[in-house]
Design an enzyme around this catalytic site. Structure first.
Site, PDB file in Angstrom:
ATOM      1  N   SER A  82       0.857  -1.195   0.000  1.00 55.33           N
ATOM      2  CA  SER A  82       0.000   0.000   0.000  1.00 55.33           C
ATOM      3  C   SER A  82       0.889   1.239   0.000  1.00 55.33           C
ATOM      4  CB  SER A  82      -0.849  -0.028   1.278  1.00 55.33           C
ATOM      5  OG  SER A  82      -1.418   1.235   1.565  1.00 55.33           O
ATOM      6  N   TYR A 118      -3.564  -0.562  10.109  1.00 56.92           N
ATOM      7  CA  TYR A 118      -3.388  -0.754   8.660  1.00 56.92           C
ATOM      8  C   TYR A 118      -1.980  -0.316   8.249  1.00 56.92           C
ATOM      9  CZ  TYR A 118      -4.563  -0.735   3.669  1.00 56.92           C
ATOM     10  OH  TYR A 118      -4.589  -0.991   2.316  1.00 56.92           O
TER      11      TYR A 118
HETATM   12  P1  NAP Z   1     -11.861  -4.986  -0.757  1.00 54.74           P
HETATM   13  O1  NAP Z   1     -12.772  -4.858  -1.911  1.00 54.74           O
HETATM   14  O2  NAP Z   1     -12.344  -4.670   0.607  1.00 54.74           O
HETATM   15  O3  NAP Z   1     -11.187  -6.413  -0.800  1.00 54.74           O
HETATM   16  C1  NAP Z   1     -10.625  -7.028   0.335  1.00 54.74           C
HETATM   17  C2  NAP Z   1     -10.599  -8.512   0.088  1.00 54.74           C
HETATM   18  O4  NAP Z   1     -10.051  -9.179   1.240  1.00 54.74           O
HETATM   19  C3  NAP Z   1     -12.010  -9.063  -0.115  1.00 54.74           C
HETATM   20  O5  NAP Z   1     -11.969 -10.104  -1.032  1.00 54.74           O
HETATM   21  C4  NAP Z   1     -12.314  -9.576   1.269  1.00 54.74           C
HETATM   22  O6  NAP Z   1     -13.342 -10.560   1.305  1.00 54.74           O
HETATM   23  C5  NAP Z   1     -10.976 -10.166   1.640  1.00 54.74           C
HETATM   24  N1  NAP Z   1     -10.902 -10.451   3.056  1.00 54.74           N
HETATM   25  C6  NAP Z   1     -10.963  -9.552   4.064  1.00 54.74           C
HETATM   26  N2  NAP Z   1     -10.944 -10.204   5.243  1.00 54.74           N
HETATM   27  C7  NAP Z   1     -10.876 -11.525   4.953  1.00 54.74           C
HETATM   28  C8  NAP Z   1     -10.833 -12.704   5.744  1.00 54.74           C
HETATM   29  N3  NAP Z   1     -10.874 -12.661   7.099  1.00 54.74           N
HETATM   30  N4  NAP Z   1     -10.778 -13.904   5.133  1.00 54.74           N
HETATM   31  C9  NAP Z   1     -10.754 -13.966   3.775  1.00 54.74           C
HETATM   32  N5  NAP Z   1     -10.797 -12.894   2.973  1.00 54.74           N
HETATM   33  C10 NAP Z   1     -10.852 -11.679   3.564  1.00 54.74           C
HETATM   34  O7  NAP Z   1     -10.645  -3.973  -0.970  1.00 54.74           O
HETATM   35  P2  NAP Z   1      -9.420  -3.983  -2.000  1.00 54.74           P
HETATM   36  O8  NAP Z   1      -9.049  -2.584  -2.137  1.00 54.74           O
HETATM   37  O9  NAP Z   1      -9.710  -4.793  -3.188  1.00 54.74           O
HETATM   38  O10 NAP Z   1      -8.305  -4.678  -1.098  1.00 54.74           O
HETATM   39  C11 NAP Z   1      -7.466  -5.698  -1.579  1.00 54.74           C
HETATM   40  C12 NAP Z   1      -6.072  -5.475  -1.017  1.00 54.74           C
HETATM   41  O11 NAP Z   1      -5.551  -4.280  -1.593  1.00 54.74           O
HETATM   42  C13 NAP Z   1      -6.033  -5.277   0.493  1.00 54.74           C
HETATM   43  O12 NAP Z   1      -4.900  -5.924   1.024  1.00 54.74           O
HETATM   44  C14 NAP Z   1      -5.895  -3.774   0.623  1.00 54.74           C
HETATM   45  O13 NAP Z   1      -5.291  -3.399   1.833  1.00 54.74           O
HETATM   46  C15 NAP Z   1      -5.024  -3.489  -0.558  1.00 54.74           C
HETATM   47  N6  NAP Z   1      -4.985  -2.091  -0.999  1.00 54.74           N
HETATM   48  C16 NAP Z   1      -6.095  -1.451  -1.440  1.00 54.74           C
HETATM   49  C17 NAP Z   1      -5.997  -0.122  -1.881  1.00 54.74           C
HETATM   50  C18 NAP Z   1      -7.171   0.638  -2.403  1.00 54.74           C
HETATM   51  O14 NAP Z   1      -7.028   1.840  -2.685  1.00 54.74           O
HETATM   52  N7  NAP Z   1      -8.338   0.045  -2.582  1.00 54.74           N
HETATM   53  C19 NAP Z   1      -4.775   0.512  -1.842  1.00 54.74           C
HETATM   54  C20 NAP Z   1      -3.660  -0.170  -1.390  1.00 54.74           C
HETATM   55  C21 NAP Z   1      -3.767  -1.470  -0.967  1.00 54.74           C
HETATM   56  P3  NAP Z   1     -14.867 -10.090   1.636  1.00 54.74           P
HETATM   57  O15 NAP Z   1     -15.385  -9.434   0.393  1.00 54.74           O
HETATM   58  O16 NAP Z   1     -15.512 -11.379   1.963  1.00 54.74           O
HETATM   59  O17 NAP Z   1     -14.772  -9.142   2.791  1.00 54.74           O
END
Ligand code: NAP
Length: 263
Positions: free
Chosen positions: A155, A168
């Site tokens: 991130s 985080y």
């Molecule tokens: P998201 O849509 O909230 O996706 C998060 C994913 O993690 C979902 O598939 C979620 O499943 C899964 N997850 C969370 N807790 C879990 C658990 N206990 N067991 C299994 N799966 C779990 O957000 P995203 O942005 O795509 O996030 C994906 C990654 O990218 C994360 O590591 C996040 O920190 C990182 N990231 C995101 C951004 C951004 O701007 N969006 C920036 C930098 C890094 P559910 O749908 O079932 O909750």
């Protein structure tokens, strides 16, 4: 030990080809994990999609690429399912070549009142499970004498402090350090460990930010590319780090951020 450059499906002149390889992608039901799973599938990899929610939408998108697909239901809030995820994948496809540690959560509150529950929940999914799933994956590869690729989803908070997200920031800064440590331990043993650091992407993770007009405008105003990222924006970088094209790349945390960090 063979290198991925001589693995199945790698045809001469196409170092980004993943045909014949199998990728485990956590949190693949939505957002960034779904975007990466589809990109890897388009490059030819079979996808073992891991998560706690239905993978039907991702299954449909991967089916459209013609790549094989397996859904593995698992809650990554504990380490209990981790070894089984690798075993199920290998039982299904006979191999596991690529691991994308994408699943992650965020909890927002001022540091002064941040709770232990919000600290532990975030650290368990974002850092602890990522480490122990990497360990289970690497054990399997090393036992079999096979090469592999691990991609951690870091991130901007792997580089910056942020506000109101102490666990985080700690988890993502920790994941960057872990990426470097694992690269040092495993590079000579055929496993590439690297990370992607997304900037600000339109997913569930950033919903609260995007709904706050001031934060949303402030963020957008700092992105040189002039727009938020979309999950498909990470596809090319993910394929690169998963493919023979990155065989000599170890321990990098690669920003895909529309220029955020250089502003
Ligand atoms: P998201 O849509 O909230 O996706 C998060 C994913 O993690 C979902 O598939 C979620 O499943 C899964 N997850 C969370 N807790 C879990 C658990 N206990 N067991 C299994 N799966 C779990 O957000 P995203 O942005 O795509 O996030 C994906 C990654 O990218 C994360 O590591 C996040 O920190 C990182 N990231 C995101 C951004 C951004 O701007 N969006 C920036 C930098 C890094 P559910 O749908 O079932 O909750």
């Amino acid at each position: 030990m063979t290198s991925l450059g001589t693995s199945p499906g790698t045809s001469p002149g196409t170092p980004f080809d993943l045909a014949g390889l199998t990728a485990i992608v956590t949190g693949a039901n939505t957002g960034i994990g779904q975007g990466i799973a589809v990109a890897l599938a388009r490059a030819g990899a079979g996808i073992a999609a891991v998560g706690r929610s239905s993978m039907d939408e991702t299954a449909g998108l991967v089916a459209g690429t013609g790549a094989p697909f397996l859904e593995i239901r698992a809650d990554l809030g504990s380490t209990e399912p981790l070894a089984g995820i690798v075993e199920r994948t290998v039982g299904w496809s006979g191999r596991a070549d690529i691991l994308v540690n994408n699943a992650g959560i965020i909890r927002r509150a001022d540091a002064i009142e941040f709770t232990e529950e919000d600290w532990d929940a975030v650290m368990d999914v974002n850092l602890k499970s990522a480490f122990f799933l990497s360990q289970a994956f690497a054990r399997r590869l090393l036992e079999a004498g096979r090469p592999g690729k691990i991609i951690n989803i870091a991130s901007m908070l792997s580089f910056q402090g942020g506000i109101r997200i102490p666990s985080y920031t700690a988890s993502k800064s920790g994941l960057a350090g872990l990426t470097r440590l694992l690269a040092c331990e495993w590079a000579a043993r055929g496993i590439n460990v690297n990370a992607l650091a997304p900037g600000y992407f339109v997913t569930n993770n950033t919903q609260a930010l995007r709904e706050d007009p001031k934060r949303s405008a402030d963020i957008l105003g700092r992105i040189p590319a002039g727009r938020w990222g979309k999950p498909e924006d990470l596809g090319g970088a993910a394929v690169f780090l998963a493919s023979p094209a990155s065989d000599y790349v170890h321990g990098v945390v690669l920003p895909v951020d529309g220029g955020w960090l250089v502003r």
